[in-house]
Design an enzyme around this catalytic site. Structure first.
Site, PDB file in Angstrom:
ATOM      1  N   GLU A   1       1.070  -0.830  -0.161  1.00 57.66           N
ATOM      2  CA  GLU A   1      -0.194   0.229   0.236  1.00 57.66           C
ATOM      3  C   GLU A   1       0.777   1.127   0.386  1.00 57.66           C
ATOM      4  O   GLU A   1       0.188   2.548   0.369  1.00 57.66           O
ATOM      5  CB  GLU A   1      -1.277   0.111   1.663  1.00 57.66           C
ATOM      6  CG  GLU A   1      -0.710   0.024   2.414  1.00 57.66           C
ATOM      7  CD  GLU A   1      -1.283  -0.311   3.794  1.00 57.66           C
ATOM      8  OE1 GLU A   1      -2.193   0.823   3.521  1.00 57.66           O
ATOM      9  OE2 GLU A   1      -1.327  -1.082   4.173  1.00 57.66           O
TER      10      GLU A   1
ATOM     11  N   CYS B   1      -3.076  -3.884   4.775  1.00 59.65           N
ATOM     12  CA  CYS B   1      -2.420  -4.213   5.008  1.00 59.65           C
ATOM     13  C   CYS B   1      -2.925  -6.281   4.208  1.00 59.65           C
ATOM     14  O   CYS B   1      -2.411  -6.978   4.795  1.00 59.65           O
ATOM     15  CB  CYS B   1      -2.157  -4.760   6.795  1.00 59.65           C
ATOM     16  SG  CYS B   1      -1.934  -3.089   6.799  1.00 59.65           S
TER      17      CYS B   1
ATOM     18  N   HIS C   1      -2.202  -9.873  12.573  1.00 57.77           N
ATOM     19  CA  HIS C   1      -1.446  -8.818  12.133  1.00 57.77           C
ATOM     20  C   HIS C   1      -1.072  -8.097  12.965  1.00 57.77           C
ATOM     21  O   HIS C   1      -2.012  -7.544  13.886  1.00 57.77           O
ATOM     22  CB  HIS C   1      -3.004  -8.294  11.009  1.00 57.77           C
ATOM     23  CG  HIS C   1      -2.436  -6.679  10.795  1.00 57.77           C
ATOM     24  ND1 HIS C   1      -1.135  -6.617   9.859  1.00 57.77           N
ATOM     25  CD2 HIS C   1      -2.978  -5.497  10.727  1.00 57.77           C
ATOM     26  CE1 HIS C   1      -1.358  -4.609  10.055  1.00 57.77           C
ATOM     27  NE2 HIS C   1      -2.120  -4.380  10.228  1.00 57.77           N
TER      28      HIS C   1
ATOM     29  N   ASN D   1       5.362  -1.063  12.426  1.00 60.87           N
ATOM     30  CA  ASN D   1       4.496  -1.835  11.441  1.00 60.87           C
ATOM     31  C   ASN D   1       4.977  -1.775   9.545  1.00 60.87           C
ATOM     32  O   ASN D   1       5.443  -1.299   9.434  1.00 60.87           O
ATOM     33  CB  ASN D   1       2.894  -0.660  11.570  1.00 60.87           C
ATOM     34  CG  ASN D   1       1.453  -1.214  10.645  1.00 60.87           C
ATOM     35  OD1 ASN D   1       1.857  -2.832   9.937  1.00 60.87           O
ATOM     36  ND2 ASN D   1       1.146  -0.741  10.581  1.00 60.87           N
TER      37      ASN D   1
ATOM     38  N   SER E   1      -7.343  -2.295   7.036  1.00 62.60           N
ATOM     39  CA  SER E   1      -8.156  -1.331   6.798  1.00 62.60           C
ATOM     40  C   SER E   1      -9.131  -1.074   5.375  1.00 62.60           C
ATOM     41  O   SER E   1      -8.927  -1.233   4.553  1.00 62.60           O
ATOM     42  CB  SER E   1      -7.427  -0.204   7.326  1.00 62.60           C
ATOM     43  OG  SER E   1      -7.044   0.084   8.929  1.00 62.60           O
TER      44      SER E   1
HETATM   45  P1  HMG Z   1      -2.542   6.969  21.170  1.00 61.76           P
HETATM   46  O1  HMG Z   1      -3.960   7.435  22.010  1.00 61.76           O
HETATM   47  O2  HMG Z   1      -1.724   7.636  21.806  1.00 61.76           O
HETATM   48  O3  HMG Z   1      -2.231   6.320  22.791  1.00 61.76           O
HETATM   49  O4  HMG Z   1      -3.131   5.999  19.645  1.00 61.76           O
HETATM   50  P2  HMG Z   1      -3.803   5.494  23.904  1.00 61.76           P
HETATM   51  O5  HMG Z   1      -3.725   6.287  24.827  1.00 61.76           O
HETATM   52  O6  HMG Z   1      -4.945   4.827  23.896  1.00 61.76           O
HETATM   53  O7  HMG Z   1      -2.506   4.255  24.538  1.00 61.76           O
HETATM   54  C1  HMG Z   1      -2.133   3.527  24.020  1.00 61.76           C
HETATM   55  C2  HMG Z   1      -1.935   2.572  24.975  1.00 61.76           C
HETATM   56  O8  HMG Z   1      -0.881   2.700  26.012  1.00 61.76           O
HETATM   57  C3  HMG Z   1      -3.068   1.959  26.207  1.00 61.76           C
HETATM   58  O9  HMG Z   1      -2.792   1.150  26.764  1.00 61.76           O
HETATM   59  C4  HMG Z   1      -2.849   2.932  27.172  1.00 61.76           C
HETATM   60  O10 HMG Z   1      -3.213   2.398  27.987  1.00 61.76           O
HETATM   61  C5  HMG Z   1      -1.087   3.207  27.294  1.00 61.76           C
HETATM   62  P3  HMG Z   1      -4.470  -0.331  26.120  1.00 61.76           P
HETATM   63  O11 HMG Z   1      -5.715   0.604  27.283  1.00 61.76           O
HETATM   64  O12 HMG Z   1      -5.414  -0.022  24.608  1.00 61.76           O
HETATM   65  O13 HMG Z   1      -3.773  -1.298  26.278  1.00 61.76           O
HETATM   66  N1  HMG Z   1      -0.454   3.985  28.148  1.00 61.76           N
HETATM   67  C6  HMG Z   1       0.387   3.600  29.241  1.00 61.76           C
HETATM   68  N2  HMG Z   1       0.756   2.507  29.451  1.00 61.76           N
HETATM   69  C7  HMG Z   1       2.209   2.703  30.560  1.00 61.76           C
HETATM   70  N3  HMG Z   1       2.654   3.691  30.300  1.00 61.76           N
HETATM   71  C8  HMG Z   1       2.262   4.711  30.573  1.00 61.76           C
HETATM   72  C9  HMG Z   1       1.185   4.685  29.472  1.00 61.76           C
HETATM   73  N4  HMG Z   1       0.431   5.613  29.028  1.00 61.76           N
HETATM   74  C10 HMG Z   1      -0.503   5.391  27.790  1.00 61.76           C
HETATM   75  N5  HMG Z   1       2.906   6.151  31.065  1.00 61.76           N
HETATM   76  C11 HMG Z   1      -3.073   3.784  18.628  1.00 61.76           C
HETATM   77  C12 HMG Z   1      -2.478   4.775  20.208  1.00 61.76           C
HETATM   78  C13 HMG Z   1      -2.039   2.495  18.346  1.00 61.76           C
HETATM   79  C14 HMG Z   1      -4.723   4.696  18.651  1.00 61.76           C
HETATM   80  C15 HMG Z   1      -2.278   4.764  17.482  1.00 61.76           C
HETATM   81  O14 HMG Z   1      -1.315   4.600  17.953  1.00 61.76           O
HETATM   82  C16 HMG Z   1      -2.509   4.877  16.434  1.00 61.76           C
HETATM   83  O15 HMG Z   1      -3.400   5.656  15.776  1.00 61.76           O
HETATM   84  N6  HMG Z   1      -2.175   4.139  15.576  1.00 61.76           N
HETATM   85  C17 HMG Z   1      -2.015   3.667  13.844  1.00 61.76           C
HETATM   86  C18 HMG Z   1      -3.380   2.948  13.340  1.00 61.76           C
HETATM   87  C19 HMG Z   1      -3.196   1.563  14.439  1.00 61.76           C
HETATM   88  O16 HMG Z   1      -2.034   1.599  14.671  1.00 61.76           O
HETATM   89  N7  HMG Z   1      -4.367   1.244  14.128  1.00 61.76           N
HETATM   90  C20 HMG Z   1      -5.086  -0.574  15.116  1.00 61.76           C
HETATM   91  C21 HMG Z   1      -5.227  -1.105  14.329  1.00 61.76           C
HETATM   92  S1  HMG Z   1      -5.837  -1.161  12.437  1.00 61.76           S
HETATM   93  C22 HMG Z   1      -4.386  -2.104  11.427  1.00 61.76           C
HETATM   94  O17 HMG Z   1      -3.865  -2.780  11.898  1.00 61.76           O
HETATM   95  C23 HMG Z   1      -4.556  -1.881  10.170  1.00 61.76           C
HETATM   96  C24 HMG Z   1      -3.711  -0.953   9.710  1.00 61.76           C
HETATM   97  O18 HMG Z   1      -1.691  -1.398   9.808  1.00 61.76           O
HETATM   98  C25 HMG Z   1      -3.266  -0.417   8.273  1.00 61.76           C
HETATM   99  C26 HMG Z   1      -4.190  -1.330   7.763  1.00 61.76           C
HETATM  100  O19 HMG Z   1      -4.322  -1.871   7.445  1.00 61.76           O
HETATM  101  O20 HMG Z   1      -3.169  -1.080   6.559  1.00 61.76           O
HETATM  102  C27 HMG Z   1      -2.960  -0.026  10.842  1.00 61.76           C
END
Ligand code: HMG
Length: 412
Positions: A79, A111, A233, A277, A310
């Site tokens: 992609e 993906c 994935h 990733n 996605s």
């Molecule tokens: P965010 O809002 O910055 O993070 O985005 P958060 O607030 O959700 O925190 C992440 C985790 O860290 C949470 O854990 C927090 O509790 C923890 P969880 O509750 O989820 O288990 N946390 C801490 N832990 C320890 N010490 C601390 C601390 N503070 C917080 N101090 C998000 C996170 C993944 C949403 C962001 O990085 C993002 O948007 N990433 C890109 C999208 C993505 O990867 N999506 C995954 C599913 S979609 C997919 O897999 C397809 C893809 O590969 C694309 C394709 O298909 O082509 C993306």
């Protein structure tokens, strides 16, 4: 008749950013990235790398000892395409010197297209057992600087030879599918970085897992307990843990002790933690990680796979590890590649990130950095130029600190 993966190869760039460095520079607690997302390092491609060079480098490793004359299909899943018309597969075909009697094309569905490519290749070799298909999945995950997606970037490629001689893993033909039109993650043609509704994307991923599993289960009657290990994935390694817990719960196995659930996915997470990733390549980097880092002999064991792209599409399918698989895998080459990686600082990361090729047709030579055996040497008249180089890192390499935490490759 059986079909599946005969050989595999991995490539990931030689430059890595420590996610603790990224966290410090963005004013975020490092544990959010290392524990919350489960990521340690992020592979960063240099300006002379793209999806073609990464794919060709992975394929070079996978094709060691394989009869290239039998390859009559090459499918490139990505992609991060470099052209709206010409398939990146054609460049790889040329760099590898594959037979001209070959069907060569590119596929896309976020993906998940690597899985569609694998399933297409399986059908092909089941019809023509004397032939082999080469699948490459190569991607550069890019989000905006300073966005929540930034720590989930990465880069890498996987190559798989698919044939009726599956020396690594037999892939079973049954597969569950799920498709739904959602906007969780996308990249319009005019943007270099993906747009994402992060929290929503996690919810849709889990829904697609549940629905794909349901379809798979109805066809096969296999249960959660019929699998020894699972590969998901992995946009970040913690996603596999979330997915596995979800699948355990929806299949009535939610009471399984956390340590037992962790043991079913841990080895598959190791490489992803180190590279980030890689979109289409991520699921299969997870498989390679499982096979190369597990201290247990996995011969004869059934592995469950969940592929997610996605937008969205999901697929659940399975495979059985073959006896002697470790002797087929290029474990030493991968160990060397990880050991040769060097740690870059934030300014170098941002410099690589913001590098752009000229868009006005002027000739351009890309700055030279340590790469694999193939690099993008530049542009001439809007045409990409590739070259083969001595893959060993040069003198400039010694200035950068060594990568301290290379994955442990187990001996079974
Ligand atoms: P965010 O809002 O910055 O993070 O985005 P958060 O607030 O959700 O925190 C992440 C985790 O860290 C949470 O854990 C927090 O509790 C923890 P969880 O509750 O989820 O288990 N946390 C801490 N832990 C320890 N010490 C601390 C601390 N503070 C917080 N101090 C998000 C996170 C993944 C949403 C962001 O990085 C993002 O948007 N990433 C890109 C999208 C993505 O990867 N999506 C995954 C599913 S979609 C997919 O897999 C397809 C893809 O590969 C694309 C394709 O298909 O082509 C993306």
């Amino acid at each position: 008749m059986r079909a599946g993966i005969e050989a595999m190869g991995l490539y990931t760039p030689r430059h890595v950013l420590d996610l603790r460095t990224l966290a410090a520079s963005r004013g975020i607690a490092a544990e959010k990235f290392t524990e919350g997302l489960g990521q340690s390092w992020m592979a960063v491609p240099s300006p002379d790398e793209d999806v073609v060079t990464m794919a060709a480098n992975a394929a070079l490793t996978a094709l060691e000892g394989v009869d290239r004359g039998k390859i009559d299909t090459l499918i490139f899943a990505t992609e991060s395409g470099i052209d709206q018309s010409k398939a990146a597969a054609i460049y790889v075909h040329s760099l590898l010197g594959l037979p001209s009697r070959c069907r060569t094309f590119e596929v896309k569905q976020a993906c998940c297209s690597s899985t569609a490519a694998l399933q297409m290749a399986l059908s092909h070799v089941l019809l023509r057992p004397e032939s082999k298909a080469l699948i490459v999945a190569s991607d550069i995950a890019r989000y905006g600087i300073g966005t929540p997606g930034e720590p989930t970037q990465g880069a890498g490629a996987i190559a798989m030879v698919v044939s009726a001689n599956p020396r690594v893993m037999e892939i079973h033909p049954e597969a569950g599918f799920y498709t739904e039109d959602v906007m969780d993650f996308w990249r319009p043609n005019y943007l270099d970085e993906a747009l994402v509704d992060g929290k929503y994307s996690i919810r849709v991923y889990l829904k697609a897992l549940e629905e794909s599993w349901r379809d798979f289960h109805e066809q096969t009657k296999l249960d959660f307990r019929d699998f020894h290990r699972f590969c998901y994935h992995m946009p970040f390694s913690k996603m596999a843990a979330k997915a596995h817990l979800h699948l355990a719960r929806v299949t009535g196995n939610g009471e399984t002790p956390a340590a037992a659930l962790d043991a079913q996915i841990r080895d598959a997470q190791e490489y992803n933690r180190q590279v980030g990733n890689c979109y289409t390549a991520s699921l299969y980097i997870g498989l390679l990680s499982l096979l190369e880092t597990s201290a247990e002999d996995l011969s004869g064991r059934r592995v469950g796979f969940f592929s997610y792209g996605s937008g969205c599409m999901g697929s659940f399918f399975s495979g059985t590890v073959q006896a002697g698989y470790r002797s087929v895998l290029p474990i030493e080459a991968h160990r060397r590649m990880f050991a040769e990686r060097r740690v870059i600082d934030l300014p170098v990361y941002e410099q690589f990130y913001s590098h752009r090729l000229p868009e006005d047709g002027t000739d351009y030579a890309t700055p030279r950095h340590p790469t694999g055996a193939f690099r993008l040497s530049g542009l001439s008249g809007h045409k990409r130029q590739y070259e083969r180089v001595d893959a060993r890192p040069g003198a400039e390499w010694s200035d950068l600190p060594a990568h301290a935490a290379t994955p442990t490759l187990a001996t079974v």
